[in-house]
Write a protein that holds these residues in place. Structure first.
Motif, PDB file in Angstrom:
ATOM      1  N   TYR A   1       2.694   3.410  -1.761  1.00  0.00           N
ATOM      2  CA  TYR A   1       3.904   2.766  -1.816  1.00  0.00           C
ATOM      3  C   TYR A   1       4.838   3.561  -0.627  1.00  0.00           C
ATOM      4  CZ  TYR A   1       2.692   1.246  -6.416  1.00  0.00           C
ATOM      5  OH  TYR A   1       1.897   0.491  -7.451  1.00  0.00           O
TER       6      TYR A   1
ATOM      7  N   LYS B   1      -3.420   5.101 -12.993  1.00  0.00           N
ATOM      8  CA  LYS B   1      -2.094   5.341 -13.021  1.00  0.00           C
ATOM      9  C   LYS B   1      -1.792   5.568 -11.328  1.00  0.00           C
ATOM     10  CE  LYS B   1      -3.112   9.742 -14.805  1.00  0.00           C
ATOM     11  NZ  LYS B   1      -2.439  10.737 -15.438  1.00  0.00           N
ATOM     12  N   ILE B   2      -0.365   5.748 -11.238  1.00  0.00           N
ATOM     13  CA  ILE B   2       0.132   6.117  -9.958  1.00  0.00           C
ATOM     14  C   ILE B   2       0.565   7.406 -10.103  1.00  0.00           C
ATOM     15  CG2 ILE B   2       1.986   5.354  -8.161  1.00  0.00           C
ATOM     16  CD1 ILE B   2       0.560   2.910  -9.578  1.00  0.00           C
TER      17      ILE B   2
ATOM     18  N   GLY C   1      -1.016  -8.818  -3.986  1.00  0.00           N
ATOM     19  CA  GLY C   1       0.324  -8.889  -4.550  1.00  0.00           C
ATOM     20  C   GLY C   1       0.258  -7.359  -5.291  1.00  0.00           C
ATOM     21  N   CYS C   2      -0.459  -7.252  -6.278  1.00  0.00           N
ATOM     22  CA  CYS C   2      -0.403  -6.158  -7.252  1.00  0.00           C
ATOM     23  C   CYS C   2      -1.746  -5.277  -7.095  1.00  0.00           C
ATOM     24  CB  CYS C   2      -0.550  -6.563  -8.602  1.00  0.00           C
ATOM     25  SG  CYS C   2      -2.144  -7.184  -9.228  1.00  0.00           S
TER      26      CYS C   2
ATOM     27  N   ASN D   1      13.023   0.305  -0.723  1.00  0.00           N
ATOM     28  CA  ASN D   1      12.980  -0.731  -1.838  1.00  0.00           C
ATOM     29  C   ASN D   1      12.996  -2.041  -1.278  1.00  0.00           C
ATOM     30  OD1 ASN D   1      12.811   1.009  -4.051  1.00  0.00           O
ATOM     31  ND2 ASN D   1      14.867   1.150  -4.164  1.00  0.00           N
ATOM     32  N   ALA D   2      13.158  -2.382  -0.188  1.00  0.00           N
ATOM     33  CA  ALA D   2      13.063  -3.357   0.453  1.00  0.00           C
ATOM     34  C   ALA D   2      11.527  -3.982   0.822  1.00  0.00           C
ATOM     35  CB  ALA D   2      13.818  -3.495   1.968  1.00  0.00           C
ATOM     36  N   LEU D   3      10.703  -3.143   0.954  1.00  0.00           N
ATOM     37  CA  LEU D   3       9.553  -3.194   1.211  1.00  0.00           C
ATOM     38  C   LEU D   3       8.802  -3.357  -0.329  1.00  0.00           C
ATOM     39  CD1 LEU D   3       8.844  -1.211   4.118  1.00  0.00           C
ATOM     40  CD2 LEU D   3       9.480  -3.727   4.022  1.00  0.00           C
ATOM     41  N   LEU D   4       8.795  -4.440  -1.190  1.00  0.00           N
ATOM     42  CA  LEU D   4       8.704  -4.296  -2.443  1.00  0.00           C
ATOM     43  C   LEU D   4       7.058  -3.895  -2.724  1.00  0.00           C
ATOM     44  CD1 LEU D   4      10.285  -4.955  -4.929  1.00  0.00           C
ATOM     45  CD2 LEU D   4       8.872  -7.221  -5.181  1.00  0.00           C
ATOM     46  N   LEU D   5       6.263  -4.347  -2.018  1.00  0.00           N
ATOM     47  CA  LEU D   5       4.859  -4.307  -2.646  1.00  0.00           C
ATOM     48  C   LEU D   5       4.035  -3.146  -2.119  1.00  0.00           C
ATOM     49  CD1 LEU D   5       3.550  -8.010  -2.101  1.00  0.00           C
ATOM     50  CD2 LEU D   5       4.414  -6.858  -4.197  1.00  0.00           C
ATOM     51  N   PRO D   6       3.079  -2.598  -3.082  1.00  0.00           N
ATOM     52  CA  PRO D   6       2.356  -1.369  -2.486  1.00  0.00           C
ATOM     53  C   PRO D   6       1.316  -1.824  -1.457  1.00  0.00           C
ATOM     54  CG  PRO D   6       1.391  -2.281  -4.529  1.00  0.00           C
ATOM     55  CD  PRO D   6       2.865  -3.036  -4.189  1.00  0.00           C
ATOM     56  N   ARG D   7       0.946  -1.079  -0.354  1.00  0.00           N
ATOM     57  CA  ARG D   7       0.088  -1.356   0.633  1.00  0.00           C
ATOM     58  C   ARG D   7      -1.457  -0.845   0.062  1.00  0.00           C
ATOM     59  NH1 ARG D   7       5.069  -3.371   1.792  1.00  0.00           N
ATOM     60  NH2 ARG D   7       5.126  -4.144   3.518  1.00  0.00           N
TER      61      ARG D   7
ATOM     62  N   ARG E   1       3.929   8.125  -3.160  1.00  0.00           N
ATOM     63  CA  ARG E   1       3.196   7.437  -4.567  1.00  0.00           C
ATOM     64  C   ARG E   1       2.012   6.734  -4.056  1.00  0.00           C
ATOM     65  NH1 ARG E   1       6.491   3.992  -6.703  1.00  0.00           N
ATOM     66  NH2 ARG E   1       5.605   4.142  -8.956  1.00  0.00           N
TER      67      ARG E   1
ATOM     68  N   ARG F   1      -4.751 -10.869   1.575  1.00  0.00           N
ATOM     69  CA  ARG F   1      -3.285 -10.508   1.356  1.00  0.00           C
ATOM     70  C   ARG F   1      -3.271 -10.204  -0.331  1.00  0.00           C
ATOM     71  NH1 ARG F   1       0.874  -8.714   4.639  1.00  0.00           N
ATOM     72  NH2 ARG F   1       0.132  -9.768   6.121  1.00  0.00           N
TER      73      ARG F   1
END
Lengths: 262, 304
Positions: free
Chosen positions: A44, A5-6, A220-221, A48-54, A90, A218
């Motif tokens: 996170y 979970k987050i 994504g999810c 919102n412009a930085l969409l993806l989690p790091r 988050r 790199r």
């Protein structure tokens, strides 16, 4: 209750420990309690412009406190670096498999080789190995300014420091420093830039070892859904390599199975 | 509280318990179910599957953009046999409709997958004639109404389950393509696939993606997707599964009002793994607030 979970975690501290390197401590009991060496978390931004989690590797986890050490390299990490104590972030529960410690037993020796920001996961790893009764030797390489060296020494590891600039310790790579100092061990663990991991894997092989290396790609999810981060893995008895997910099947792989492309 | 809500929708003869599915390429049965109960969704749409394994494109495959992302995965998949042996039995543990997204380089390859999946637990086929990341096939079929019609006709001739055709937005007139697939027997349309995009690393002087170009998705594309659903709704009668940047329950409602009969959640689930079920809950909250009892009530409330 689902396995992953987050969660929302409070920032306990967020400070610069070397130029462009930040140490972030979070009150995150659910994350810290299940963290294994070599795993990572998705963090996170609030933009919102930085969409993806790091995806950030777990440096340490003690009690309810999760420690992440990250380099400020882009807009996302810049955003993190501006966060303050008390702020909420988050963060995901631990992702990836981490290092395989089932092969290590009390009385064994382990060589940990880290390059740059890749030294971070070696802290938690050194702690767990030391607690298992394993003698830890750590070679830590940096461009110019070392960090986490005192933390590594405090765990009881024998430490060699290398810098590209020669400002501190051995002038050259962490691997060269370790080999020069005769630090070869039964077990090899590494994290760092891809080119370093390639040399670590090759040197380990020359010495009859099989290094466990933590790959970076790199993402994504970060949890295995998008298949964005892949690495070519050699399968014994099979001609064609298999593309495995760094986030889900790794990030730690055996040096002998990774196919490095130049 | 939500007992009076009836979220059921009927898509080409297949009843879904609610109008939410996953977008192909952003959903993996085991990985996604680590975060939420798949049975909560109306349907799940699995990753593109081909007749044989595909290794996809080199890395980097992912790049972030302002309010969105680019991907150039290139439909890496383990092939239809692995899909039957590993994915379908796992999905059998869940009470949800299964939509198999079908990939191919040629009409024959699409048909080979459909034929192989005809007698499995798959409830619907989604034919991907719109992937921008494979050099041969894929988008080549989706950008030409004649080719799109040919693939649709060939797949329809052998499919034992309803066929959804997934359309690309990278065309001059998407309504024309939609009409062509409807005329050739498509049971439904899903739209939109990603927009073709690109990013350059100005410090290295190179494209960010190894594939140079990639598919642009995420909240930033929503207005384009919504406009296209609106246009296609006025061109065809068959059901539309709307997707493109849906991140909230209200986003889903917008697509339903624009003419979609169901919606798919994609990039939002990469960002927040529980997004599909979160969006479902938000949609229910919106319906209660608006005093809507059914999905049709949402659709009928649109006065545009």
């Amino acid at each position: 209750m689902k396995a992953k979970k987050i969660v929302t975690a409070e920032i306990l501290s967020n400070r610069e420990i070397a130029k462009g390197i930040m140490e972030l401590k979070l009150e995150a009991p659910e994350v810290a309690s299940s963290a294994k060496p070599g795993q990572f978390v998705n963090v996170y931004t609030g933009d919102n412009a930085l969409l993806l989690p790091r995806p950030i590797s777990i440096c340490d986890a003690e009690g309810s406190v999760l420690t992440l050490v990250y380099a400020v390299v882009g807009r996302g990490t810049q955003w993190f670096s501006e966060c303050c104590t008390g702020q909420l972030l988050r963060v995901s529960t631990p992702l990836g498999n981490g290092y395989d410690l089932s092969v290590v037993k009390a009385g064994d020796t382990a060589l940990l080789i880290g390059g740059g920001i890749g030294v971070c996961p070696l802290i938690k790893l050194a702690k767990v190995l030391t607690a298992k009764g394993v003698a830890v030797r750590a070679a830590m390489g940096f461009r110019d300014e070392p960090f986490l060296v005192e933390e590594m020494k405090a765990i009881g590891a024998e430490v060699a420091v290398a810098t590209d600039s020669g400002r501190v310790g051995y002038r050259g790579t962490a691997l060269a420093a370790a080999m020069d100092a005769g630090m070869d061990c039964e077990h090899w663990f590494s994290c760092g830039p891809k080119v370093m991991l390639k040399f670590v894997a090759e040197e380990a092989k020359r010495r009859g070892r099989d290094a466990q290396i933590s790959m970076e790609e790199r993402m994504g999810c970060g949890y295995g859904a998008c298949v964005g981060c892949v690495v070519d893995i050699r399968i014994e008895g099979q001609e064609e390599p298999v593309r495995k997910k760094v986030c889900k099947d790794g990030p730690v792989f055996r040096g002998s199975e990774v196919i490095f492309h130049e | 509280m939500s007992s009076k809500l009836d979220l059921r929708v009927n898509i080409a003869g297949v009843e879904w318990k609610n109008p939410i599915t996953t977008a192909s390429g952003t959903f993996s049965p085991r990985e996604s179910s680590a975060f939420y109960d798949l049975s909560k969704l109306g349907a799940v749409t699995t990753k593109g599957v081909a007749n044989v394994p595909w290794s996809g494109n080199p890395t980097p495959r992912i790049a972030e953009t302002y309010g969105g992302m680019l991907n150039a995965v290139g439909l890496q998949n383990p092939g239809v046999e692995a899909y039957i042996q590993e994915e379908l039995p796992y999905l059998a543990n869940y009470d949800t409709r299964v939509i198999a997204n079908v990939a191919g380089h040629s009409v024959e390859e699409y048909c080979a997958v459909v034929e192989r999946l005809n007698d499995t637990a798959v409830d619907m086929f989604e034919v991907n004639i719109s992937c921008p990341n494979v050099k041969q096939g894929g988008i080549g079929f989706g950008t030409d109404s004649k080719q799109a019609g040919l693939v649709t006709k060939a797949v329809k001739a052998i499919a034992k389950k309803p066929v959804i055709i997934k359309l690309t937005p990278n065309v001059t007139d998407i309504a024309e393509i939609a009409k062509a697939v409807e005329a050739n027997g498509a049971d439904a349309i899903s739209m939109i696939n990603t927009l073709l995009g690109m990013r350059i690393d100005v410090r290295r002087g190179k494209p960010v993606l190894a594939n140079t170009t990639g598919g642009f998705s995420g909240p930033a594309v929503k207005p384009v997707a919504l406009r296209m659903v609106y246009q296609v709704r006025r061109a065809v009668q068959i059901p539309i599964i709307g997707l493109g940047g849906i991140s909230t329950g209200e986003d889903a409602a917008e697509f339903l009002m624009a003419g979609a009969d169901a919606v798919a959640v994609g990039t939002a689930a990469l960002v927040n793994p529980t997004a599909p079920v979160d969006i479902l809950e938000q949609l229910k909250g919106y319906m209660e607030e608006m005093d809507f009892a059914t999905v049709s009530d949402i659709k009928n409330a649109f006065q545009g």
